[in-house]
Scaffold this motif. Structure first.
Motif, PDB file in Angstrom:
ATOM      1  N   LEU A 171       0.828  -1.208   0.000  1.00  0.00           N
ATOM      2  CA  LEU A 171       0.000   0.000   0.000  1.00  0.00           C
ATOM      3  C   LEU A 171       0.864   1.260   0.000  1.00  0.00           C
ATOM      4  N   LEU A 172       1.931   1.271   0.786  1.00  0.00           N
ATOM      5  CA  LEU A 172       2.845   2.413   0.822  1.00  0.00           C
ATOM      6  C   LEU A 172       3.484   2.636  -0.545  1.00  0.00           C
ATOM      7  N   LEU A 173       3.971   1.562  -1.165  1.00  0.00           N
ATOM      8  CA  LEU A 173       4.588   1.694  -2.477  1.00  0.00           C
ATOM      9  C   LEU A 173       3.582   2.117  -3.537  1.00  0.00           C
ATOM     10  N   ALA A 174       2.354   1.623  -3.442  1.00  0.00           N
ATOM     11  CA  ALA A 174       1.315   2.030  -4.392  1.00  0.00           C
ATOM     12  C   ALA A 174       0.982   3.513  -4.235  1.00  0.00           C
ATOM     13  N   MET A 175       0.933   3.997  -2.996  1.00  0.00           N
ATOM     14  CA  MET A 175       0.655   5.415  -2.774  1.00  0.00           C
ATOM     15  C   MET A 175       1.790   6.286  -3.308  1.00  0.00           C
ATOM     16  N   LEU A 176       3.031   5.872  -3.083  1.00  0.00           N
ATOM     17  CA  LEU A 176       4.165   6.622  -3.611  1.00  0.00           C
ATOM     18  C   LEU A 176       4.125   6.649  -5.137  1.00  0.00           C
ATOM     19  N   TRP A 177       3.864   5.500  -5.752  1.00  0.00           N
ATOM     20  CA  TRP A 177       3.808   5.414  -7.206  1.00  0.00           C
ATOM     21  C   TRP A 177       2.673   6.268  -7.771  1.00  0.00           C
ATOM     22  N   ARG A 178       1.523   6.280  -7.109  1.00  0.00           N
ATOM     23  CA  ARG A 178       0.391   7.080  -7.571  1.00  0.00           C
ATOM     24  C   ARG A 178       0.710   8.573  -7.524  1.00  0.00           C
ATOM     25  N   GLN A 179       1.378   8.998  -6.465  1.00  0.00           N
ATOM     26  CA  GLN A 179       1.732  10.412  -6.341  1.00  0.00           C
ATOM     27  C   GLN A 179       2.778  10.815  -7.389  1.00  0.00           C
ATOM     28  N   ILE A 180       3.697   9.918  -7.696  1.00  0.00           N
ATOM     29  CA  ILE A 180       4.679  10.216  -8.740  1.00  0.00           C
ATOM     30  C   ILE A 180       3.998  10.323 -10.095  1.00  0.00           C
ATOM     31  N   ARG A 181       3.074   9.416 -10.399  1.00  0.00           N
ATOM     32  CA  ARG A 181       2.338   9.492 -11.671  1.00  0.00           C
ATOM     33  C   ARG A 181       1.490  10.745 -11.746  1.00  0.00           C
ATOM     34  N   LEU A 182       0.836  11.118 -10.644  1.00  0.00           N
ATOM     35  CA  LEU A 182       0.028  12.330 -10.605  1.00  0.00           C
ATOM     36  C   LEU A 182       0.913  13.560 -10.808  1.00  0.00           C
ATOM     37  N   SER A 183       2.082  13.565 -10.203  1.00  0.00           N
ATOM     38  CA  SER A 183       3.022  14.672 -10.382  1.00  0.00           C
ATOM     39  C   SER A 183       3.443  14.803 -11.842  1.00  0.00           C
ATOM     40  N   VAL A 226       4.373  22.867  -9.508  1.00  0.00           N
ATOM     41  CA  VAL A 226       3.725  21.975  -8.535  1.00  0.00           C
ATOM     42  C   VAL A 226       4.045  20.513  -8.852  1.00  0.00           C
ATOM     43  N   GLY A 227       3.982  20.146 -10.127  1.00  0.00           N
ATOM     44  CA  GLY A 227       4.300  18.773 -10.522  1.00  0.00           C
ATOM     45  C   GLY A 227       5.742  18.409 -10.236  1.00  0.00           C
ATOM     46  N   LEU A 228       6.647  19.332 -10.504  1.00  0.00           N
ATOM     47  CA  LEU A 228       8.055  19.077 -10.241  1.00  0.00           C
ATOM     48  C   LEU A 228       8.320  18.948  -8.740  1.00  0.00           C
ATOM     49  N   THR A 229       7.661  19.788  -7.951  1.00  0.00           N
ATOM     50  CA  THR A 229       7.792  19.687  -6.496  1.00  0.00           C
ATOM     51  C   THR A 229       7.326  18.319  -6.014  1.00  0.00           C
ATOM     52  N   GLY A 230       6.172  17.881  -6.506  1.00  0.00           N
ATOM     53  CA  GLY A 230       5.672  16.560  -6.130  1.00  0.00           C
ATOM     54  C   GLY A 230       6.598  15.445  -6.555  1.00  0.00           C
ATOM     55  N   GLY A 262      11.114   8.097  -1.739  1.00  0.00           N
ATOM     56  CA  GLY A 262      11.324   6.691  -2.080  1.00  0.00           C
ATOM     57  C   GLY A 262      12.787   6.300  -2.003  1.00  0.00           C
ATOM     58  N   LEU A 263      13.658   7.163  -2.506  1.00  0.00           N
ATOM     59  CA  LEU A 263      15.091   6.871  -2.441  1.00  0.00           C
ATOM     60  C   LEU A 263      15.627   6.992  -1.021  1.00  0.00           C
ATOM     61  N   ALA A 264      15.164   7.997  -0.283  1.00  0.00           N
ATOM     62  CA  ALA A 264      15.658   8.198   1.079  1.00  0.00           C
ATOM     63  C   ALA A 264      15.248   7.055   2.005  1.00  0.00           C
ATOM     64  N   ASN A 265      14.096   6.459   1.749  1.00  0.00           N
ATOM     65  CA  ASN A 265      13.656   5.345   2.591  1.00  0.00           C
ATOM     66  C   ASN A 265      14.505   4.097   2.393  1.00  0.00           C
ATOM     67  N   LEU A 266      15.297   4.064   1.344  1.00  0.00           N
ATOM     68  CA  LEU A 266      16.213   2.943   1.174  1.00  0.00           C
ATOM     69  C   LEU A 266      17.349   3.003   2.186  1.00  0.00           C
ATOM     70  N   PHE A 267      17.549   4.160   2.790  1.00  0.00           N
ATOM     71  CA  PHE A 267      18.647   4.339   3.737  1.00  0.00           C
ATOM     72  C   PHE A 267      18.120   4.525   5.155  1.00  0.00           C
TER      73      PHE A 267
END
Length: 95
Positions: free
Chosen positions: A17-29, A43-47, A55-60
């Protein structure tokens, strides 16, 4: 790793669910960024930067448990959602 922490504490469905929400926000952006207006691009670039960076920061080490990061995510998601709804309402009225 923030993603492994979510999976360990809340299970695989929560991670999905977390990954789906992140992916949806990236597509919306990306969709908002393609508009002609400079405001939409900003606004899109900020998103895109916020959610791809998250997503990248959560890898660390960075997790959503920090108040500043959670606030940034909530405000950016609200801004993208309202911009998307504004575009849909404008398209409906012009038809």
């Amino acid at each position: 790793n923030g993603f492994l922490l979510v999976a360990a504490e809340m299970g695989i469905p929560a991670l999905g669910l977390l990954l789906a929400m992140l992916w949806r926000q990236i597509r919306l952006s990306a969709r908002i960024m393609k508009r002609d207006d400079e405001l939409h691009f900003a606004v899109g670039l900020t998103g895109m930067v916020v959610f791809a960076g998250l997503g990248l920061a959560n890898l660390f080490d960075v997790t959503l448990r920090k108040e500043a990061i959670a606030g940034l995510v909530i405000l950016t998601a609200a801004m993208l959602g309202s911009m998307s709804n504004l575009d849909q309402n404008t398209e409906t009225k012009s038809s």
